[in-house]
Design a protein around this motif. Structure first.
Motif, mmCIF file in Angstrom:
data_model
loop_
_atom_site.group_PDB
_atom_site.id
_atom_site.type_symbol
_atom_site.label_atom_id
_atom_site.label_comp_id
_atom_site.label_asym_id
_atom_site.label_seq_id
_atom_site.Cartn_x
_atom_site.Cartn_y
_atom_site.Cartn_z
ATOM 1 N N LEU A 1 69.240 51.014 52.561
ATOM 2 C CA LEU A 1 70.401 50.226 52.985
ATOM 3 C C LEU A 1 70.557 50.230 54.501
ATOM 4 C CD1 LEU A 1 72.960 51.205 50.214
ATOM 5 C CD2 LEU A 1 71.893 48.962 50.553
ATOM 6 N N TRP B 1 68.066 50.548 56.673
ATOM 7 C CA TRP B 1 67.000 49.670 57.175
ATOM 8 C C TRP B 1 67.387 48.203 57.017
ATOM 9 C CZ3 TRP B 1 62.143 52.282 54.597
ATOM 10 C CH2 TRP B 1 61.856 53.466 55.272
ATOM 11 N N GLN B 2 67.964 47.868 55.873
ATOM 12 C CA GLN B 2 68.375 46.486 55.627
ATOM 13 C C GLN B 2 69.466 46.064 56.615
ATOM 14 O OE1 GLN B 2 70.184 45.765 51.800
ATOM 15 N NE2 GLN B 2 69.549 43.627 51.826
ATOM 16 N N GLU B 3 70.412 46.935 56.873
ATOM 17 C CA GLU B 3 71.485 46.659 57.830
ATOM 18 C C GLU B 3 70.912 46.404 59.226
ATOM 19 O OE1 GLU B 3 75.417 46.302 59.354
ATOM 20 O OE2 GLU B 3 74.876 46.609 57.266
ATOM 21 N N THR C 1 69.035 43.002 59.324
ATOM 22 C CA THR C 1 69.987 41.896 59.301
ATOM 23 C C THR C 1 70.677 41.750 60.651
ATOM 24 O OG1 THR C 1 70.364 42.209 56.939
ATOM 25 C CG2 THR C 1 72.052 41.004 58.147
ATOM 26 N N PHE D 1 62.470 47.750 61.847
ATOM 27 C CA PHE D 1 63.674 48.045 61.064
ATOM 28 C C PHE D 1 63.933 49.523 60.874
ATOM 29 C CE2 PHE D 1 60.302 47.634 57.901
ATOM 30 C CZ PHE D 1 60.526 48.708 57.063
#
Length: 76
Positions: free
Chosen positions: A35, A37-39, A42, A73
């Motif tokens: 999560l 890494w995704q943040e 994005t 990321f």
């Protein structure tokens, strides 16, 4: 722990965020990392799409954005 990226006064801050997945155990740790890494991915995608006028209003330079968006990321 997952973080929330905030632009304040031309600086990019990464603040911890609670409530993302389980915070205990192996799977909770993996979930939090993914999560996070995704943040980051994005946030960097959004930063890269901002126009120069908005960046100037936010107090950010093009070089600051290039430095941040050039990171992978997994890099904080």
């Amino acid at each position: 722990m997952a973080t929330k990226s905030v632009i304040n006064g031309g600086n990019i801050h990464h603040a911890p965020v609670s409530g993302y997945g389980s915070s205990t155990g192996f799977m909770g740790s993996i979930t939090n990392i993914v999560l996070q890494w995704q943040e980051r991915a994005t946030m960097r995608h959004h930063l890269a799409s901002l126009d120069k006028e908005y960046l100037n209003d936010a107090g950010l330079s093009t070089s600051q954005i290039q430095t941040e968006t050039g990171k992978a990321f997994w890099q904080s």
